[in-house]
Write a protein that holds these residues in place. Structure first.
Motif, PDB file in Angstrom:
ATOM      1  N   ALA A   1       0.814  -1.212   0.000  1.00 17.89           N
ATOM      2  CA  ALA A   1       0.000   0.000   0.000  1.00 17.89           C
ATOM      3  C   ALA A   1       0.850   1.264   0.000  1.00 17.89           C
ATOM      4  O   ALA A   1       0.477   2.277  -0.615  1.00 17.89           O
ATOM      5  N   LYS A   2       2.025   1.220   0.641  1.00 22.53           N
ATOM      6  CA  LYS A   2       2.797   2.444   0.856  1.00 22.53           C
ATOM      7  C   LYS A   2       4.109   2.501   0.065  1.00 22.53           C
ATOM      8  O   LYS A   2       4.520   3.587  -0.375  1.00 22.53           O
ATOM      9  N   ASP A   3       4.787   1.369  -0.081  1.00 25.94           N
ATOM     10  CA  ASP A   3       6.152   1.401  -0.589  1.00 25.94           C
ATOM     11  C   ASP A   3       6.349   0.803  -1.982  1.00 25.94           C
ATOM     12  O   ASP A   3       7.375   1.040  -2.605  1.00 25.94           O
ATOM     13  N   TYR A   4       5.397   0.025  -2.452  1.00 23.70           N
ATOM     14  CA  TYR A   4       5.542  -0.604  -3.760  1.00 23.70           C
ATOM     15  C   TYR A   4       5.281   0.433  -4.850  1.00 23.70           C
ATOM     16  O   TYR A   4       4.435   1.317  -4.676  1.00 23.70           O
ATOM     17  N   PRO A   5       5.996   0.365  -5.989  1.00 23.16           N
ATOM     18  CA  PRO A   5       5.840   1.387  -7.038  1.00 23.16           C
ATOM     19  C   PRO A   5       4.402   1.530  -7.534  1.00 23.16           C
ATOM     20  O   PRO A   5       3.817   0.591  -8.066  1.00 23.16           O
ATOM     21  N   LYS A   6       3.855   2.727  -7.368  1.00 22.81           N
ATOM     22  CA  LYS A   6       2.462   2.975  -7.746  1.00 22.81           C
ATOM     23  C   LYS A   6       2.270   2.927  -9.258  1.00 22.81           C
ATOM     24  O   LYS A   6       1.192   2.534  -9.748  1.00 22.81           O
ATOM     25  N   ASP A   7       3.288   3.352 -10.026  1.00 23.37           N
ATOM     26  CA  ASP A   7       3.133   3.348 -11.480  1.00 23.37           C
ATOM     27  C   ASP A   7       3.018   1.924 -12.022  1.00 23.37           C
ATOM     28  O   ASP A   7       2.311   1.675 -13.008  1.00 23.37           O
ATOM     29  N   ILE A   8       3.661   0.980 -11.353  1.00 18.55           N
ATOM     30  CA  ILE A   8       3.563  -0.418 -11.767  1.00 18.55           C
ATOM     31  C   ILE A   8       2.154  -0.932 -11.513  1.00 18.55           C
ATOM     32  O   ILE A   8       1.547  -1.593 -12.370  1.00 18.55           O
ATOM     33  N   LEU A   9       1.608  -0.636 -10.345  1.00 18.69           N
ATOM     34  CA  LEU A   9       0.248  -1.078 -10.016  1.00 18.69           C
ATOM     35  C   LEU A   9      -0.765  -0.493 -10.999  1.00 18.69           C
ATOM     36  O   LEU A   9      -1.694  -1.188 -11.432  1.00 18.69           O
ATOM     37  N   ALA A  10      -0.582   0.780 -11.361  1.00 22.65           N
ATOM     38  CA  ALA A  10      -1.525   1.427 -12.271  1.00 22.65           C
ATOM     39  C   ALA A  10      -1.476   0.796 -13.655  1.00 22.65           C
ATOM     40  O   ALA A  10      -2.518   0.582 -14.293  1.00 22.65           O
ATOM     41  N   LYS A  11      -0.281   0.473 -14.124  1.00 26.55           N
ATOM     42  CA  LYS A  11      -0.167  -0.097 -15.459  1.00 26.55           C
ATOM     43  C   LYS A  11      -0.763  -1.502 -15.505  1.00 26.55           C
ATOM     44  O   LYS A  11      -1.428  -1.877 -16.471  1.00 26.55           O
ATOM     45  N   VAL A  12      -0.539  -2.282 -14.457  1.00 22.62           N
ATOM     46  CA  VAL A  12      -1.120  -3.626 -14.399  1.00 22.62           C
ATOM     47  C   VAL A  12      -2.636  -3.544 -14.347  1.00 22.62           C
ATOM     48  O   VAL A  12      -3.342  -4.306 -15.017  1.00 22.62           O
ATOM     49  N   ALA A  13      -3.161  -2.598 -13.569  1.00 22.79           N
ATOM     50  CA  ALA A  13      -4.616  -2.444 -13.457  1.00 22.79           C
ATOM     51  C   ALA A  13      -5.248  -2.088 -14.800  1.00 22.79           C
ATOM     52  O   ALA A  13      -6.397  -2.450 -15.071  1.00 22.79           O
ATOM     53  N   ALA A  14      -4.492  -1.395 -15.643  1.00 24.05           N
ATOM     54  CA  ALA A  14      -4.998  -1.017 -16.961  1.00 24.05           C
ATOM     55  C   ALA A  14      -4.897  -2.141 -17.975  1.00 24.05           C
ATOM     56  O   ALA A  14      -5.356  -2.001 -19.110  1.00 24.05           O
ATOM     57  N   GLY A  15      -4.285  -3.266 -17.582  1.00 22.41           N
ATOM     58  CA  GLY A  15      -4.160  -4.399 -18.489  1.00 22.41           C
ATOM     59  C   GLY A  15      -3.029  -4.271 -19.480  1.00 22.41           C
ATOM     60  O   GLY A  15      -2.990  -4.998 -20.469  1.00 22.41           O
ATOM     61  N   ALA A  16      -2.095  -3.357 -19.227  1.00 26.70           N
ATOM     62  CA  ALA A  16      -0.988  -3.128 -20.155  1.00 26.70           C
ATOM     63  C   ALA A  16       0.219  -3.963 -19.760  1.00 26.70           C
ATOM     64  O   ALA A  16       0.427  -4.284 -18.583  1.00 26.70           O
ATOM     65  N   SER A  17       1.044  -4.315 -20.747  1.00 21.21           N
ATOM     66  CA  SER A  17       2.260  -5.087 -20.492  1.00 21.21           C
ATOM     67  C   SER A  17       3.357  -4.185 -19.944  1.00 21.21           C
ATOM     68  O   SER A  17       3.466  -3.010 -20.320  1.00 21.21           O
ATOM     69  N   LEU A  18       4.187  -4.737 -19.079  1.00 27.61           N
ATOM     70  CA  LEU A  18       5.320  -3.996 -18.542  1.00 27.61           C
ATOM     71  C   LEU A  18       6.508  -4.099 -19.490  1.00 27.61           C
ATOM     72  O   LEU A  18       6.728  -5.128 -20.118  1.00 27.61           O
ATOM     73  N   THR A  19       7.269  -3.010 -19.591  1.00 29.19           N
ATOM     74  CA  THR A  19       8.520  -3.044 -20.330  1.00 29.19           C
ATOM     75  C   THR A  19       9.572  -3.769 -19.495  1.00 29.19           C
ATOM     76  O   THR A  19       9.366  -4.020 -18.294  1.00 29.19           O
ATOM     77  N   THR A  20      10.700  -4.092 -20.103  1.00 25.74           N
ATOM     78  CA  THR A  20      11.764  -4.757 -19.349  1.00 25.74           C
ATOM     79  C   THR A  20      12.231  -3.904 -18.172  1.00 25.74           C
ATOM     80  O   THR A  20      12.366  -4.428 -17.055  1.00 25.74           O
ATOM     81  N   PRO A  21      12.479  -2.588 -18.342  1.00 23.88           N
ATOM     82  CA  PRO A  21      12.849  -1.780 -17.165  1.00 23.88           C
ATOM     83  C   PRO A  21      11.783  -1.797 -16.076  1.00 23.88           C
ATOM     84  O   PRO A  21      12.108  -1.774 -14.878  1.00 23.88           O
ATOM     85  N   GLU A  22      10.511  -1.853 -16.471  1.00 21.88           N
ATOM     86  CA  GLU A  22       9.439  -1.886 -15.468  1.00 21.88           C
ATOM     87  C   GLU A  22       9.392  -3.230 -14.747  1.00 21.88           C
ATOM     88  O   GLU A  22       9.119  -3.279 -13.536  1.00 21.88           O
ATOM     89  N   VAL A  23       9.648  -4.313 -15.475  1.00 23.27           N
ATOM     90  CA  VAL A  23       9.726  -5.627 -14.823  1.00 23.27           C
ATOM     91  C   VAL A  23      10.842  -5.624 -13.791  1.00 23.27           C
ATOM     92  O   VAL A  23      10.672  -6.089 -12.656  1.00 23.27           O
ATOM     93  N   ARG A  24      11.999  -5.082 -14.177  1.00 22.00           N
ATOM     94  CA  ARG A  24      13.127  -5.010 -13.238  1.00 22.00           C
ATOM     95  C   ARG A  24      12.763  -4.156 -12.029  1.00 22.00           C
ATOM     96  O   ARG A  24      13.066  -4.501 -10.886  1.00 22.00           O
ATOM     97  N   LYS A  25      12.127  -3.025 -12.281  1.00 19.02           N
ATOM     98  CA  LYS A  25      11.753  -2.118 -11.188  1.00 19.02           C
ATOM     99  C   LYS A  25      10.821  -2.814 -10.198  1.00 19.02           C
ATOM    100  O   LYS A  25      11.011  -2.724  -8.971  1.00 19.02           O
ATOM    101  N   ALA A  26       9.827  -3.515 -10.734  1.00 23.52           N
ATOM    102  CA  ALA A  26       8.855  -4.200  -9.879  1.00 23.52           C
ATOM    103  C   ALA A  26       9.522  -5.280  -9.040  1.00 23.52           C
ATOM    104  O   ALA A  26       9.283  -5.390  -7.820  1.00 23.52           O
ATOM    105  N   GLU A  27      10.388  -6.063  -9.667  1.00 25.97           N
ATOM    106  CA  GLU A  27      10.991  -7.186  -8.950  1.00 25.97           C
ATOM    107  C   GLU A  27      12.123  -6.742  -8.035  1.00 25.97           C
ATOM    108  O   GLU A  27      12.329  -7.321  -6.968  1.00 25.97           O
ATOM    109  N   MET A  28      12.832  -5.687  -8.418  1.00 25.00           N
ATOM    110  CA  MET A  28      13.882  -5.177  -7.530  1.00 25.00           C
ATOM    111  C   MET A  28      13.301  -4.488  -6.293  1.00 25.00           C
ATOM    112  O   MET A  28      13.945  -4.437  -5.245  1.00 25.00           O
ATOM    113  N   ALA A  29      12.066  -3.984  -6.404  1.00 27.48           N
ATOM    114  CA  ALA A  29      11.397  -3.428  -5.218  1.00 27.48           C
ATOM    115  C   ALA A  29      11.176  -4.522  -4.177  1.00 27.48           C
ATOM    116  O   ALA A  29      11.355  -4.305  -2.970  1.00 27.48           O
TER     117      ALA A  29
END
Length: 396
Positions: free
Chosen positions: A21-49
């Motif tokens: 709710a507080k610390d996970y990247p909000k832009d990643i959550l928004a893109k997933v909610a929209a049904g869009a695919s993540l780019t490679t940098p976004e995949v790294r960002k999500a998993e490195m978090a």
């Protein structure tokens, strides 16, 4: 099996929920909610978090870089990740090859590969299926010929998930022709960014790029990239597949989907003035799916409770694979019914900004429905899973 909630586990759940709710990247959550695919940098960002928190390799023991959680904590973490709408962790590294490396690999291999998997900085792909070896995986012909201190790799792997985001790939290769197909198969790791490797995109029916064809032509890798003994790759692959088939359960995600469908059906009038939730057939299908999620959860817990420390689920994991994938198809089918005429709109990676209100769910919902058609095929078709249950679980 004791299903009472330990107060300490409830505290753990609140900690995980607070993180998302507080610390996970909000832009990643928004893109997933929209049904869009993540780019490679976004995949790294999500998993490195998750990796920075020490939570990415959630099932790993502490000595190999994991949090050392028990089955209960792992289950709660997965449930909360899905409840938050975070992208599913790419399993090829942390779920599949990582446990193979720390179970069967050398100390040097563990030092080389485990840290990058655990912190999310290095992506992996799985090189199993071939054009002529899908469910009959033991028929694979991808060759690895020993030449001094190297293997020369030639062949094609297909339906390769996450290769478009991967730095490395683990491969089942044929190092000898044995009378029994399962013999002569060797488990080898290779970098994807090297001469002779070509990754070709496969666009699936949901309009997304998450599958690839990987061609290898005279690709040289050191013998030190081999996991375990030559010719024993089939043994290691079966260990891996037990982890893979339990990973399909995704209870939290299924509950969130069903809650979303119930909310959508309660708010959108369909069929004239009648609300969808008042349609007896639809309401019955929705309730039946909710009951099946409960059954899947109990079955998953039973299988996980039977796993010994550091071990892999056995052939019973095939039961979960069938239950989870067929239920996923049922649930996404309900999205299509709820979408009605809105489901005819364009789906894919871009969601049009004018799709506001409840109809905004339609495009990603239909895409999920189409993508889920493959779930009963990949990871070993459900027909193959039924054979495994019949022969290896029931002894028929």
């Amino acid at each position: 099996m004791n299903l009472d909630v330990d107060p300490k586990l409830q505290e753990f759940r609140e900690e995980v929920r607070s993180f998302f709710a507080k610390d996970y990247p909000k832009d990643i959550l928004a893109k997933v909610a929209a049904g869009a695919s993540l780019t490679t940098p976004e995949v790294r960002k999500a998993e490195m978090a998750l990796g920075a928190k020490g939570w990415l390799a959630s099932a790993w023991p502490k000595e190999h870089g994991g949090p050392g959680w028990g089955i209960e904590e792992q289950y709660i973490f997965d449930e909360e990740l899905e409840r938050a709408g975070a992208p599913t962790v790419t399993p090829m590294g942390v779920v599949y090859v990582g446990p193979v490396v720390y179970t069967f690999g050398t100390e040097e291999q563990q030092a080389q590969w485990l840290p990058g998997i655990a912190d999310g900085s290095v992506g992996w792909a799985q090189g199993y299926s071939e054009p002529e070896a899908g469910s009959d995986l033991a028929s694979l012909q991808f060759s690895a010929v020993r030449d001094g201190d190297e293997y020369v790799l030639n062949g094609t792997k297909i339906w390769t998930s996450a290769a478009n985001h991967a730095d490395w790939i683990f491969l089942l290769t044929r190092t000898s022709q044995e009378a029994k197909k399962q013999m002569g198969i060797t488990f080898i790791c290779a970098e994807l960014d090297q001469p002779g490797v070509t990754v070709k995109p496969i666009i699936s029916i949901d309009g997304k790029y998450h599958l690839s064809q990987c061609d290898f032509e005279d690709v040289r890798v050191p013998v030190t990239n081999r996991i375990g003994e030559e010719g024993k790759g089939w043994t290691y692959s079966q260990y891996l597949l037990g982890n893979e088939r339990t990973s399909y359960a995704r209870i939290g995600g299924k509950r969130s989907q069903l809650a979303n469908i119930r909310a959508i059906a309660s708010e959108i009038p369909t069929g004239g003035n009648q609300r969808l939730i008042e349609d007896i057939t639809f309401a019955s299908r929705l309730s039946a799916a909710e009951i099946k999620v409960d059954a899947l959860e109990i079955t998953t817990l039973r299988v996980l409770c039977s796993v010994k420390d550091g071990g892999s689920p056995g052939n019973e994991a095939s039961i979960l694979k069938i239950m989870a994938t067929e239920l996923a198809q049922e649930i996404t089918g309900l999205f299509v019914v709820a979408a009605a005429e809105h489901g005819m709109r364009k789906f894919g990676d871009s969601v049009s900004p004018e799709w506001t209100g409840q109809s905004a769910f339609a495009a990603p919902g239909v895409a999920s429905y189409l993508g889920a058609r493959a779930q009963s095929i990949y990871g070993g078709t459900n027909e193959i899973q039924r054979n495994i249950i019949a022969k290896r679980v029931l002894g028929l």
